[in-house]
Design an enzyme around this catalytic site. Structure first.
Site, short mmCIF file in Angstrom:
data_model
loop_
_atom_site.label_atom_id
_atom_site.label_comp_id
_atom_site.label_asym_id
_atom_site.label_seq_id
_atom_site.Cartn_x
_atom_site.Cartn_y
_atom_site.Cartn_z
CG ASP A 93 -1.89 -1.09 1.32
OD1 ASP A 93 -1.56 -2.22 0.93
OD2 ASP A 93 -3.02 -0.85 1.79
CE LYS A 157 -5.15 2.09 3.02
NZ LYS A 157 -3.91 1.48 3.58
CE LYS A 186 -6.63 -1.28 3.07
NZ LYS A 186 -5.24 -1.76 3.33
#
Length: 225
Positions: A93, A157, A186
């Protein structure tokens, strides 16, 4: 109809605090095993520790790159990512270059995302780009999502959880609207209840980053019984 395990497999169980002790990381990993969470989300320094505790399990290990500000060069992000993968991370990430986003320098943003996506793809590692939506306009979120769709990164995300605000339903819907089924979404940041969790899933999130995964699954278990 989703099962409790289906929901647990959507959770990235998170401890990204600067003062996380080895004992706290061990507890995080044990909870991930006990509740069958999809992943533990940790800082790169903790990857080797998590590998030890999660050996012979199917729990993924996710390293946060250029976290939480994103203020590293593409080369620095590449090196940090490679080191995390070599240590055992199988999900990445990374925080986008927010300066480039605010400058509308989409060429740099796309180059960075391509670099990260290709590096992860070559090593069979899942890639996620963190937008940090609390700093962005809807147009900037939309443009980032369009780039992600072109690059075919695995996930976009919402947030680091360290900004002024976290995941918002409207942002998740917008992100999902742009990427469709080409890229997964996400949601992370401030998701602490079963109600919040289910709302984010309904809005289109396929992963949920939270430090409250245990409480959420316990509450969902009661709902499903």
């Amino acid at each position: 109809m989703k099962t409790l395990d289906d929901y647990a497999q959507m959770i990235d169980h998170t401890n990204l605090h600067a003062d996380a002790s080895s004992q706290a990381i061990q507890a995080l990993c044990q909870e991930a095993i006990d509740y069958h969470f999809r992943m533990v989300a940790i800082n790169p320094l903790q990857v080797e520790t998590c590998c030890k505790y999660l050996k012979d399990t199917d729990v993924h290990i996710g390293a946060a790159i250029a976290f939480p500000l994103g203020q590293l060069s593409i080369d620095a992000k590449r090196v940090e990512t490679q080191m995390a993968i070599e240590a055992g991370a199988d999900e990445i990430d990374y925080v986008v270059n927010l300066t480039a986003v605010k400058d509308q320098d989409w060429e740099t943003v796309k180059s960075e995302m391509e670099t990260m996506a290709e590096l992860c793809r070559d090593q069979e590692v899942i890639s996620k780009v963190i937008f940090e939506n609390c700093y962005l306009s809807d147009d900037e979120i939309r443009q980032l999502a369009q780039i992600a769709r072109e690059v075919k990164i695995d996930f976009i995300k919402t947030s680091t959880g360290f900004g002024p605000s976290g995941a918002k339903l409207a942002d998740v819907r917008l992100m999902k609207e742009v990427v469709g089924d080409q890229v997964k979404v996400k949601a992370a940041g401030g998701i602490r209840t079963a109600e919040d969790f289910l709302a984010m899933v309904e809005a289109g999130a396929e992963r949920i980053g939270t430090s409250a995964g245990v409480e959420i699954i316990q509450a969902l278990k009661e709902k499903l019984n």
